[in-house]
Design a protein around this motif. Structure first.
Motif, PDB file in Angstrom:
ATOM      1  N   GLU A  49       0.909  -1.316  -0.063  1.00  0.00           N
ATOM      2  CA  GLU A  49       0.074   0.061  -0.032  1.00  0.00           C
ATOM      3  C   GLU A  49       0.940   1.281   0.095  1.00  0.00           C
ATOM      4  OE1 GLU A  49      -4.161  -1.112   2.074  1.00  0.00           O
ATOM      5  OE2 GLU A  49      -2.422  -1.066   3.504  1.00  0.00           O
ATOM      6  N   GLY A  50       0.251   2.331  -0.317  1.00  0.00           N
ATOM      7  CA  GLY A  50       0.917   3.650  -0.194  1.00  0.00           C
ATOM      8  C   GLY A  50       0.971   4.278  -1.740  1.00  0.00           C
ATOM      9  N   VAL A  51       0.696   3.549  -2.739  1.00  0.00           N
ATOM     10  CA  VAL A  51       0.800   4.339  -3.991  1.00  0.00           C
ATOM     11  C   VAL A  51      -0.547   4.968  -4.466  1.00  0.00           C
ATOM     12  CG1 VAL A  51       1.052   3.599  -6.446  1.00  0.00           C
ATOM     13  CG2 VAL A  51       2.323   2.536  -4.631  1.00  0.00           C
ATOM     14  N   GLY A  52      -0.419   6.155  -5.028  1.00  0.00           N
ATOM     15  CA  GLY A  52      -1.693   6.678  -5.568  1.00  0.00           C
ATOM     16  C   GLY A  52      -1.315   8.417  -5.754  1.00  0.00           C
ATOM     17  N   PRO A  53      -2.257   9.028  -6.703  1.00  0.00           N
ATOM     18  CA  PRO A  53      -2.068  10.510  -6.489  1.00  0.00           C
ATOM     19  C   PRO A  53      -2.412  11.077  -5.131  1.00  0.00           C
ATOM     20  CG  PRO A  53      -3.322   9.636  -8.444  1.00  0.00           C
ATOM     21  CD  PRO A  53      -3.222   8.524  -7.483  1.00  0.00           C
ATOM     22  N   LEU A 109      -1.902   4.888   3.712  1.00  0.00           N
ATOM     23  CA  LEU A 109      -0.893   5.404   3.980  1.00  0.00           C
ATOM     24  C   LEU A 109      -0.170   5.144   5.414  1.00  0.00           C
ATOM     25  CD1 LEU A 109       1.737   6.595   2.592  1.00  0.00           C
ATOM     26  CD2 LEU A 109       1.150   8.943   3.244  1.00  0.00           C
ATOM     27  N   ARG A 110      -0.889   5.228   6.302  1.00  0.00           N
ATOM     28  CA  ARG A 110      -0.629   5.019   7.661  1.00  0.00           C
ATOM     29  C   ARG A 110      -0.418   3.292   7.909  1.00  0.00           C
ATOM     30  NH1 ARG A 110      -4.643   8.794   8.709  1.00  0.00           N
ATOM     31  NH2 ARG A 110      -3.928  10.904   9.533  1.00  0.00           N
ATOM     32  N   ARG A 111      -1.529   2.452   7.322  1.00  0.00           N
ATOM     33  CA  ARG A 111      -0.987   1.042   7.186  1.00  0.00           C
ATOM     34  C   ARG A 111       0.036   0.779   6.679  1.00  0.00           C
ATOM     35  NH1 ARG A 111      -6.552   1.059   5.724  1.00  0.00           N
ATOM     36  NH2 ARG A 111      -6.017   0.386   3.489  1.00  0.00           N
ATOM     37  N   ALA A 112       0.395   1.515   5.603  1.00  0.00           N
ATOM     38  CA  ALA A 112       1.906   1.244   4.792  1.00  0.00           C
ATOM     39  C   ALA A 112       2.970   1.353   5.971  1.00  0.00           C
ATOM     40  CB  ALA A 112       1.859   2.290   3.644  1.00  0.00           C
ATOM     41  N   PHE A 113       2.882   2.538   6.763  1.00  0.00           N
ATOM     42  CA  PHE A 113       3.956   2.991   7.578  1.00  0.00           C
ATOM     43  C   PHE A 113       3.912   1.807   8.675  1.00  0.00           C
ATOM     44  CE2 PHE A 113       4.641   6.927   5.560  1.00  0.00           C
ATOM     45  CZ  PHE A 113       5.952   7.321   6.028  1.00  0.00           C
ATOM     46  N   ASP A 114       2.995   1.625   9.150  1.00  0.00           N
ATOM     47  CA  ASP A 114       2.852   0.340   9.998  1.00  0.00           C
ATOM     48  C   ASP A 114       3.250  -0.941   9.556  1.00  0.00           C
ATOM     49  OD1 ASP A 114       1.604   1.972  11.821  1.00  0.00           O
ATOM     50  OD2 ASP A 114      -0.354   1.390  11.470  1.00  0.00           O
ATOM     51  N   ALA A 115       3.244  -1.211   8.393  1.00  0.00           N
ATOM     52  CA  ALA A 115       3.793  -2.423   7.551  1.00  0.00           C
ATOM     53  C   ALA A 115       4.936  -2.711   7.480  1.00  0.00           C
ATOM     54  CB  ALA A 115       2.945  -2.632   6.206  1.00  0.00           C
ATOM     55  N   LYS A 116       5.729  -1.397   7.248  1.00  0.00           N
ATOM     56  CA  LYS A 116       7.278  -1.053   6.903  1.00  0.00           C
ATOM     57  C   LYS A 116       8.030  -0.484   7.981  1.00  0.00           C
ATOM     58  CE  LYS A 116      10.437  -0.739   3.163  1.00  0.00           C
ATOM     59  NZ  LYS A 116      10.506  -0.517   1.621  1.00  0.00           N
ATOM     60  N   PHE A 117       7.842   0.824   8.057  1.00  0.00           N
ATOM     61  CA  PHE A 117       8.601   1.635   8.667  1.00  0.00           C
ATOM     62  C   PHE A 117       8.845   1.327  10.200  1.00  0.00           C
ATOM     63  CE2 PHE A 117       9.622   5.273  11.369  1.00  0.00           C
ATOM     64  CZ  PHE A 117      10.909   5.527  11.032  1.00  0.00           C
ATOM     65  N   TRP A 118       7.665   1.260  11.098  1.00  0.00           N
ATOM     66  CA  TRP A 118       7.636   0.780  12.383  1.00  0.00           C
ATOM     67  C   TRP A 118       8.362  -0.547  12.675  1.00  0.00           C
ATOM     68  CZ3 TRP A 118       7.951   4.958  14.968  1.00  0.00           C
ATOM     69  CH2 TRP A 118       7.056   6.110  14.483  1.00  0.00           C
ATOM     70  N   PRO A 119       8.161  -1.672  11.766  1.00  0.00           N
ATOM     71  CA  PRO A 119       8.738  -2.719  11.905  1.00  0.00           C
ATOM     72  C   PRO A 119      10.263  -2.879  11.796  1.00  0.00           C
ATOM     73  CG  PRO A 119       6.831  -3.158  10.785  1.00  0.00           C
ATOM     74  CD  PRO A 119       6.999  -1.653  11.049  1.00  0.00           C
ATOM     75  N   HIS A 120      10.686  -1.722  11.091  1.00  0.00           N
ATOM     76  CA  HIS A 120      12.253  -1.577  10.966  1.00  0.00           C
ATOM     77  C   HIS A 120      12.623  -1.265  12.224  1.00  0.00           C
ATOM     78  CE1 HIS A 120      11.965  -1.751   6.653  1.00  0.00           C
ATOM     79  NE2 HIS A 120      13.454  -2.135   6.433  1.00  0.00           N
TER      80      HIS A 120
END
Length: 239
Positions: A84-88, A97-108
């Motif tokens: 997720e996270g793609v789109g105009p 977009l928050r879900r996308a950060f939850d899926a990638k950034f915070w787990p890092h």
């Protein structure tokens, strides 16, 4: 007994699995972490020399238990991704977009914090970003911010955690399960179009990126670096 131990979080498919396989060929004891039981079972069947753990990289207790069970870690590779996270930007779904950060950034962050007490003093951390972080691709502002956040950690962490080395790899268009949301014909069509435009004239394989990831993880003189393994995607417009 293996001389080195590697932990690949997000290592059950795509770039993560290809990296785990390459590290095993080098003779390392390789542990892979994933959330999906089916994928873990597949890896256990296809690559019995890899040690599989089921955990969510964003769950401090779960990932902490994994690293505790492993002990000393020489090479930590965090290969987490979301779809997720793609789109105009005008109509970008901010909840998505928050879900996308939850899926990638915070787990890092969670994974790095959990692994730090177990990392060898001469060990390394290698993160996986994406070339959207520094390219001008329309419709990628959200995911560019996400990957930019991951890659922005590299330089300060390389200094803060020294002599532990910290690097990242920034892929472009790669033929991995990340694209599985597209119908087969649409995916093939996009890859064919991209291959015509990319200076490398090809779409990367997961193993192409894994080769670079292994260099970032194992080269003793490489730190604070984001390697752009994008086939030249940052130089052209992919539309």
């Amino acid at each position: 007994m293996s001389e080195h131990t590697a932990l690949v979080v997000g290592g059950t498919s795509g770039i993560g699995l290809a990296t785990a396989r390459r590290l095993r060929v080098l003779g390392a004891a390789v542990h892979v972490v994933g959330r999906d039981k089916r994928r873990l079972d597949n890896v256990a069947a296809s690559d019995p020399e890899l040690t599989c753990h089921r955990a969510d990289g964003g769950d401090p207790a779960a990932i902490g238990a994994v690293v505790e069970s492993i002990g000393r870690i020489d090479w930590l590779i965090v290969s987490l991704a979301g779809s997720e996270g793609v789109g105009p930007v005008a109509g970008l779904d901010l909840d998505m977009l928050r879900r996308a950060f939850d899926a990638k950034f915070w787990p890092h962050i969670t994974t790095i914090q959990a692994a730090l007490p177990h990392l060898a003093p001469d060990g390394s951390i290698t993160l996986l970003g994406a070339i959207t972080a520094r390219a001008g691709m329309p419709g990628t502002a959200g995911i560019a911010a996400l990957n930019g956040a991951v890659e922005a950690m590299v330089k300060p962490l390389a200094v803060e955690l020294a002599p532990i080395r910290v690097n990242a790899v920034s892929p472009g268009v790669v033929d991995t399960p990340w694209w599985s949301g597209l119908p087969e014909e649409a995916r093939k069509g996009y890859f064919a179009q991209a291959a015509k435009v990319l200076p490398a004239r090809r779409v990367a394989t997961a193993d192409d990126i894994a080769e670079v990831t292994v260099v970032a993880a194992t080269n003793a003189n490489l730190t604070g670096t984001v390697i752009e393994a994008d086939g030249g995607a940052r130089l052209v417009s992919l539309g």
